[in-house]
Scaffold this motif. Structure first.
Motif, mmCIF file in Angstrom:
data_model
loop_
_atom_site.group_PDB
_atom_site.id
_atom_site.type_symbol
_atom_site.label_atom_id
_atom_site.label_comp_id
_atom_site.label_asym_id
_atom_site.label_seq_id
_atom_site.Cartn_x
_atom_site.Cartn_y
_atom_site.Cartn_z
ATOM 1 N N ALA A 172 0.848 -1.188 0.000
ATOM 2 C CA ALA A 172 0.000 0.000 0.000
ATOM 3 C C ALA A 172 0.887 1.242 0.000
ATOM 4 O O ALA A 172 1.510 1.558 1.005
ATOM 5 C CB ALA A 172 -0.926 0.001 1.208
ATOM 6 N N ASN A 173 0.973 1.911 -1.143
ATOM 7 C CA ASN A 173 1.705 3.160 -1.241
ATOM 8 C C ASN A 173 0.706 4.310 -1.244
ATOM 9 O O ASN A 173 -0.074 4.461 -2.182
ATOM 10 C CB ASN A 173 2.542 3.200 -2.526
ATOM 11 C CG ASN A 173 3.701 2.225 -2.485
ATOM 12 O OD1 ASN A 173 4.514 2.285 -1.586
ATOM 13 N ND2 ASN A 173 3.771 1.330 -3.452
ATOM 14 N N GLU A 174 0.730 5.104 -0.199
ATOM 15 C CA GLU A 174 -0.211 6.211 -0.093
ATOM 16 C C GLU A 174 0.382 7.476 -0.704
ATOM 17 O O GLU A 174 1.589 7.699 -0.656
ATOM 18 C CB GLU A 174 -0.590 6.450 1.364
ATOM 19 C CG GLU A 174 -1.368 5.279 1.971
ATOM 20 C CD GLU A 174 -1.790 5.523 3.396
ATOM 21 O OE1 GLU A 174 -2.805 4.941 3.814
ATOM 22 O OE2 GLU A 174 -1.109 6.305 4.091
ATOM 23 N N ALA A 175 -0.478 8.306 -1.276
ATOM 24 C CA ALA A 175 -0.042 9.520 -1.958
ATOM 25 C C ALA A 175 -1.041 10.640 -1.711
ATOM 26 O O ALA A 175 -2.189 10.406 -1.310
ATOM 27 C CB ALA A 175 0.103 9.266 -3.454
ATOM 28 N N VAL A 176 -0.588 11.860 -1.979
ATOM 29 C CA VAL A 176 -1.474 13.028 -1.945
ATOM 30 C C VAL A 176 -1.350 13.755 -3.277
ATOM 31 O O VAL A 176 -0.320 13.676 -3.952
ATOM 32 C CB VAL A 176 -1.130 13.981 -0.784
ATOM 33 C CG1 VAL A 176 -1.361 13.300 0.552
ATOM 34 C CG2 VAL A 176 0.306 14.504 -0.891
ATOM 35 N N VAL A 177 -2.414 14.460 -3.638
ATOM 36 C CA VAL A 177 -2.444 15.275 -4.854
ATOM 37 C C VAL A 177 -2.514 16.741 -4.452
ATOM 38 O O VAL A 177 -3.336 17.109 -3.604
ATOM 39 C CB VAL A 177 -3.667 14.934 -5.732
ATOM 40 C CG1 VAL A 177 -3.785 15.920 -6.889
ATOM 41 C CG2 VAL A 177 -3.576 13.525 -6.270
ATOM 42 N N VAL A 178 -1.676 17.552 -5.057
ATOM 43 C CA VAL A 178 -1.746 19.001 -4.839
ATOM 44 C C VAL A 178 -2.145 19.666 -6.152
ATOM 45 O O VAL A 178 -1.440 19.550 -7.152
ATOM 46 C CB VAL A 178 -0.407 19.570 -4.343
ATOM 47 C CG1 VAL A 178 -0.541 21.078 -4.120
ATOM 48 C CG2 VAL A 178 0.025 18.887 -3.060
ATOM 49 N N GLY A 179 -3.294 20.335 -6.114
ATOM 50 C CA GLY A 179 -3.867 20.949 -7.305
ATOM 51 C C GLY A 179 -5.119 20.193 -7.700
ATOM 52 O O GLY A 179 -5.051 19.218 -8.434
ATOM 53 N N VAL A 180 -6.272 20.642 -7.181
ATOM 54 C CA VAL A 180 -7.508 19.885 -7.406
ATOM 55 C C VAL A 180 -8.346 20.577 -8.479
ATOM 56 O O VAL A 180 -9.483 20.989 -8.262
ATOM 57 C CB VAL A 180 -8.297 19.713 -6.080
ATOM 58 C CG1 VAL A 180 -9.469 18.758 -6.272
ATOM 59 C CG2 VAL A 180 -7.373 19.181 -4.987
ATOM 60 N N GLY A 181 -7.725 20.729 -9.660
ATOM 61 C CA GLY A 181 -8.456 21.170 -10.836
ATOM 62 C C GLY A 181 -8.984 19.951 -11.571
ATOM 63 O O GLY A 181 -9.189 18.881 -10.974
ATOM 64 N N ASN A 182 -9.176 20.086 -12.867
ATOM 65 C CA ASN A 182 -9.743 18.970 -13.635
ATOM 66 C C ASN A 182 -8.856 17.726 -13.588
ATOM 67 O O ASN A 182 -9.339 16.605 -13.388
ATOM 68 C CB ASN A 182 -9.958 19.388 -15.090
ATOM 69 C CG ASN A 182 -11.066 20.410 -15.243
ATOM 70 O OD1 ASN A 182 -11.971 20.470 -14.412
ATOM 71 N ND2 ASN A 182 -11.007 21.218 -16.285
ATOM 72 N N LEU A 183 -7.536 17.909 -13.766
ATOM 73 C CA LEU A 183 -6.634 16.761 -13.754
ATOM 74 C C LEU A 183 -6.540 16.159 -12.361
ATOM 75 O O LEU A 183 -6.578 14.936 -12.197
ATOM 76 C CB LEU A 183 -5.247 17.173 -14.247
ATOM 77 C CG LEU A 183 -4.182 16.081 -14.245
ATOM 78 C CD1 LEU A 183 -4.632 14.862 -15.052
ATOM 79 C CD2 LEU A 183 -2.855 16.621 -14.779
ATOM 80 N N GLY A 184 -6.411 17.009 -11.357
ATOM 81 C CA GLY A 184 -6.345 16.514 -9.986
ATOM 82 C C GLY A 184 -7.581 15.723 -9.608
ATOM 83 O O GLY A 184 -7.489 14.665 -8.984
ATOM 84 N N ARG A 185 -8.737 16.209 -10.003
ATOM 85 C CA ARG A 185 -9.993 15.506 -9.719
ATOM 86 C C ARG A 185 -10.048 14.168 -10.444
ATOM 87 O O ARG A 185 -10.533 13.174 -9.904
ATOM 88 C CB ARG A 185 -11.194 16.371 -10.106
ATOM 89 C CG ARG A 185 -11.415 17.560 -9.187
ATOM 90 C CD ARG A 185 -12.500 18.494 -9.683
ATOM 91 N NE ARG A 185 -12.646 19.615 -8.782
ATOM 92 C CZ ARG A 185 -13.473 19.643 -7.740
ATOM 93 N NH1 ARG A 185 -14.258 18.589 -7.501
ATOM 94 N NH2 ARG A 185 -13.546 20.686 -6.950
ATOM 95 N N ALA A 186 -9.551 14.156 -11.672
ATOM 96 C CA ALA A 186 -9.542 12.898 -12.423
ATOM 97 C C ALA A 186 -8.666 11.861 -11.728
ATOM 98 O O ALA A 186 -9.035 10.684 -11.628
ATOM 99 C CB ALA A 186 -9.053 13.148 -13.844
#
Length: 218
Positions: free
Chosen positions: A87-101
């Motif tokens: 289980a490799n956990e990650a975070v996304v920074v930038g929740v625009g269209n690509l981030g949401r996808a």
């Protein structure tokens, strides 16, 4: 398998591994028990020698000249190599269209990746949830990456803020970055980074299409 070969392989070979794995799983689901390098090569448009080299780089399974490689062993070795069982956990920074996808993409789980949260500088976005994942203020990147203990950061921000985001991630303990921002990031040598330039990829695709279209017809 326990004796799979942890060899260093090229980036090109590494990028083919998920494609191999997907095809191997389809063959297993269809009731097959073995596969030959020649068959895989034909399915994927590759050379059989290249396929054999790729498989040998990550698997200890020996191919039988008559029936090919045992699917069960190949799949197990490849999943171990790709970290699908971790289980490799990650975070996304930038929740625009690509981030949401990316936050909504369910197939990451099959490769051992779990995106657990997002960050955004827009106050209207921070404090919301996207596909069940909580979105935090970008000002908390360092704090929460450290608290969550995540080691993978995904950057989908504009280029103007990407380096600042990267620096905040590194301060929070991020060890690997998947960068979608069109910017060369300055990072320490011990940090792993993969850059995805979507515009450059499209330009390459468009150029190849133009060359094919303009090629003289025989």
């Amino acid at each position: 398998m326990d004796d799979a070969k942890p060899l260093s392989i090229s980036r090109q070979s590494l990028q083919r591994m998920p494609i191999y794995l997907e095809n191997l799983k389809k063959l297993r689901a269809a009731g097959k028990s073995h596969v030959s390098a020649a068959f895989l090569a034909g399915e994927l448009g590759l050379h059989p020698v290249q396929v054999r080299k790729d498989l040998a780089a990550v698997s200890s399974v020996d191919g039988n000249p008559r029936i090919g490689f045992a699917l069960a062993g190949l799949i197990e070795d490849m999943e171990d190599f790709l970290g699908c069982n971790n289980a490799n956990e990650a975070v996304v920074v930038g929740v625009g269209n690509l981030g949401r996808a990316l936050l909504s993409y369910k197939n990451f789980a099959g490769y051992g990746l779990s995106i657990i949260a997002g960050f955004d500088s827009d106050p209207a976005v921070a404090g919301t949830t996207v596909h069940g994942k909580e979105i935090f203020s970008a000002s908390r990147i360092t704090e929460l990456c450290g608290r969550f203990g995540v080691h993978i950061g995904i950057i989908t921000t504009p280029a103007s803020s990407a380096q600042e985001v990267c620096d905040a991630m590194l301060l929070g303990g991020i060890k690997a970055i998947w960068n979608f921002a069109p910017l060369h990031l300055n990072i320490p040598d011990d940090i792993i980074i993969t850059n995805e330039n979507l515009a450059a990829s499209f330009a390459a695709l468009s150029g190849r299409l133009r060359q094919q279209r303009d090629a003289p017809k025989l």
